[in-house]
Design a protein around this motif. Sequence first.
Motif, short mmCIF file in Angstrom:
data_model
loop_
_atom_site.label_atom_id
_atom_site.label_comp_id
_atom_site.label_asym_id
_atom_site.label_seq_id
_atom_site.Cartn_x
_atom_site.Cartn_y
_atom_site.Cartn_z
N THR B 91 38.28 67.37 64.33
CA THR B 91 37.84 68.75 64.17
C THR B 91 36.38 68.69 63.73
OG1 THR B 91 38.47 68.79 61.87
CG2 THR B 91 40.12 69.50 63.45
N LEU B 92 35.77 69.85 63.61
CA LEU B 92 34.36 69.90 63.29
C LEU B 92 34.07 69.29 61.92
CD1 LEU B 92 31.98 70.94 64.88
CD2 LEU B 92 32.15 73.08 63.65
N CYS B 93 34.89 69.63 60.94
CA CYS B 93 34.66 69.13 59.58
C CYS B 93 34.97 67.65 59.46
CB CYS B 93 35.49 69.92 58.58
SG CYS B 93 34.76 71.51 58.22
N HIS B 94 35.89 67.20 60.31
CA HIS B 94 36.24 65.79 60.39
C HIS B 94 34.99 64.94 60.59
CE1 HIS B 94 39.54 62.97 61.35
NE2 HIS B 94 38.53 62.26 61.81
N ASN B 95 34.12 65.47 61.44
CA ASN B 95 32.84 64.86 61.75
C ASN B 95 32.10 64.43 60.50
OD1 ASN B 95 30.88 64.34 63.64
ND2 ASN B 95 31.26 66.31 64.62
N VAL B 96 31.99 65.39 59.58
CA VAL B 96 31.22 65.15 58.36
C VAL B 96 31.99 64.23 57.43
CG1 VAL B 96 30.28 66.29 56.34
CG2 VAL B 96 30.07 67.36 58.58
N MET B 97 33.34 64.45 57.35
CA MET B 97 34.13 63.64 56.44
C MET B 97 34.11 62.17 56.84
SD MET B 97 36.96 66.48 55.97
CE MET B 97 38.42 65.47 56.03
N GLU B 98 34.08 61.93 58.14
CA GLU B 98 34.07 60.55 58.61
C GLU B 98 32.78 59.84 58.18
OE1 GLU B 98 36.27 57.73 59.83
OE2 GLU B 98 36.99 59.75 60.28
N LEU B 99 31.67 60.56 58.25
CA LEU B 99 30.39 60.01 57.80
C LEU B 99 30.47 59.70 56.30
CD1 LEU B 99 27.64 62.19 59.48
CD2 LEU B 99 28.07 59.78 59.86
N TYR B 100 31.10 60.62 55.58
CA TYR B 100 31.21 60.47 54.15
C TYR B 100 31.99 59.20 53.81
CZ TYR B 100 30.58 62.71 49.65
OH TYR B 100 30.14 63.03 48.41
N ARG B 101 33.05 58.98 54.59
CA ARG B 101 33.91 57.83 54.37
C ARG B 101 33.17 56.51 54.61
NH1 ARG B 101 38.52 55.63 56.75
NH2 ARG B 101 37.57 56.01 58.74
N HIS B 102 32.13 56.56 55.43
CA HIS B 102 31.41 55.34 55.75
C HIS B 102 30.21 55.12 54.83
CE1 HIS B 102 33.71 55.43 59.48
NE2 HIS B 102 33.49 54.14 59.49
N ASP B 103 30.29 55.66 53.63
CA ASP B 103 29.23 55.49 52.64
C ASP B 103 27.90 56.06 53.10
OD1 ASP B 103 30.99 54.16 50.99
OD2 ASP B 103 30.60 52.24 51.99
N SER B 104 27.92 57.02 54.02
CA SER B 104 26.66 57.66 54.41
C SER B 104 26.65 59.07 53.86
CB SER B 104 26.52 57.69 55.92
OG SER B 104 26.88 56.48 56.47
N GLU B 105 26.71 59.16 52.53
CA GLU B 105 26.83 60.49 51.92
C GLU B 105 25.64 61.37 52.28
OE1 GLU B 105 27.21 57.72 50.16
OE2 GLU B 105 29.25 57.76 49.33
N LEU B 106 24.45 60.78 52.22
CA LEU B 106 23.25 61.59 52.48
C LEU B 106 23.23 62.09 53.92
CD1 LEU B 106 20.27 59.91 50.62
CD2 LEU B 106 21.03 62.28 50.48
N LEU B 107 23.62 61.21 54.84
CA LEU B 107 23.66 61.60 56.24
C LEU B 107 24.70 62.69 56.46
CD1 LEU B 107 22.23 60.76 58.83
CD2 LEU B 107 24.12 59.22 59.30
N ALA B 108 25.86 62.52 55.79
CA ALA B 108 26.91 63.52 55.89
C ALA B 108 26.42 64.87 55.38
CB ALA B 108 28.13 63.08 55.09
N LEU B 109 25.71 64.84 54.24
CA LEU B 109 25.18 66.08 53.68
C LEU B 109 24.16 66.72 54.61
CD1 LEU B 109 24.66 65.46 49.86
CD2 LEU B 109 26.07 67.20 50.97
N THR B 110 23.31 65.88 55.21
CA THR B 110 22.30 66.39 56.14
C THR B 110 22.95 67.13 57.30
OG1 THR B 110 20.93 64.50 55.58
CG2 THR B 110 20.29 65.74 57.53
N VAL B 111 23.91 66.46 57.94
CA VAL B 111 24.57 67.06 59.09
C VAL B 111 25.33 68.33 58.67
CG1 VAL B 111 26.33 66.70 60.86
CG2 VAL B 111 24.76 64.87 60.30
N PHE B 112 26.05 68.23 57.55
CA PHE B 112 26.82 69.37 57.06
C PHE B 112 25.89 70.56 56.77
CE2 PHE B 112 29.36 71.45 53.59
CZ PHE B 112 30.42 71.82 54.40
N GLY B 113 24.77 70.27 56.15
CA GLY B 113 23.82 71.33 55.82
C GLY B 113 23.22 71.98 57.06
#
Lengths: 215, 216
Positions: B91-113
Amino acid sequence: MGAFGNEMSDFGETAMERGYAGCHGCGNTQALGDGECHRCGAPLHFRKALSIQKTLAFLATAIILYIPANVLPIMHTIQLGRSSPSTIIGGVVKLFEHHSYGIAIVIFVASVFVPMAKMLILAYLCMVAKWPKLSGPGQASLLYRVTEIVGRWSMIDVFVVAVLVAMIQLGGIMAVEPGPAALAFAGVVFATMLSAMSFDSRLIWDSQSPGKDKA
Amino acid sequence: MSILEESSQDASGGESELMACHQCDLLVEVAELEEGSKALCPRCSHKLQASPRGGVSRPLGLSIAALGLFGLSNAFPFMSFKGAGQEQMITLCHNVMELYRHDSELLALTVFGLVVVLPCLYLVATILMLIPMRKGRRHPAFPGLAKIVFGVGPWAMVDVFLLGVLVSLTKIASMAKVELGLSFIAFVLFAAAFSMVVSSMDKEWLWREWERLETK
């Protein structure tokens, strides 16, 4: 425009020559007064303060970030336990080898050509603002407008990595992991956008001020 | 000074306004725009003001539609991916959560934002700002909301994200079978509606319309 009479050139005069300033917050044009827009309350000024310095500072940030963005891998593809990193340029080359010319061109334009062109144009515009003889203001203005519109599209590659990471997670068989270049590249895009926003394009036209040589 | 005062005193229809071009600072007299027309600077051809077809109702309706479509695109699977005997559905949010899981918190936040938070903020602020305007009221919250809308605008990258999704789809399609979910269609429509909102929200025109409300 004949209505203005002989003492002015074709285009009348600029707001600054008349002591007016156009507000960046709401577009209202008014006498500078106490330096605050009476319609929206935003600070009012003839020209953005320290525009060239800010533009160059963000530009330097972008150039510095551009190095890790290209040298480090943007993602790792793990296939049957073997991890292979790929950089931005490496990804484009691979797409070409796989005959995906369309996507290769999209990625090349968005991730290589646009950021490079944008940084060069911003540096050039700062030079034009300082030494107006370098370029006609019409041409420089057009470059600035294109830079402002096109800049955000460079983010494509970062989103591609984000989607691939989310999609391709098949355990040990095949997986994609994000690399450090993705964040650095996002930083390049942010810095160039901020740089373009800090640039005051009116500086390009100031040397041409219609009333300046007449007054 | 006299020209400015004249234009503000003349409250009847057909008034023109003296405006400095944002790009080259030329003083230009801008007449009241007809719906669907725009005024360009005669010197540098930068857009001075643009009035969308349908007036305030257009961005308002499109924003409400876009918010609904965004809700829909989060409710269903975005796409599924079959390869090597396994199936992956996201799903769309899955996208961001997967990044988060891979220790790319900043990247996840960037995309989410850029893809979720800022576009939603933009749409909500737009709706809040335009509803009173459409009713003909001059609401005091307008200046603050306008600041949010036009500040956030360039950073909401829904359209760019969509192109990124299309590129990654073609990349994956060579490796495995990809099926597009209902949410994908909703997201395409959301991106289209969002771009139309952005293109019909002209800052100078909106402020001018808002200011005129007081005199009614």
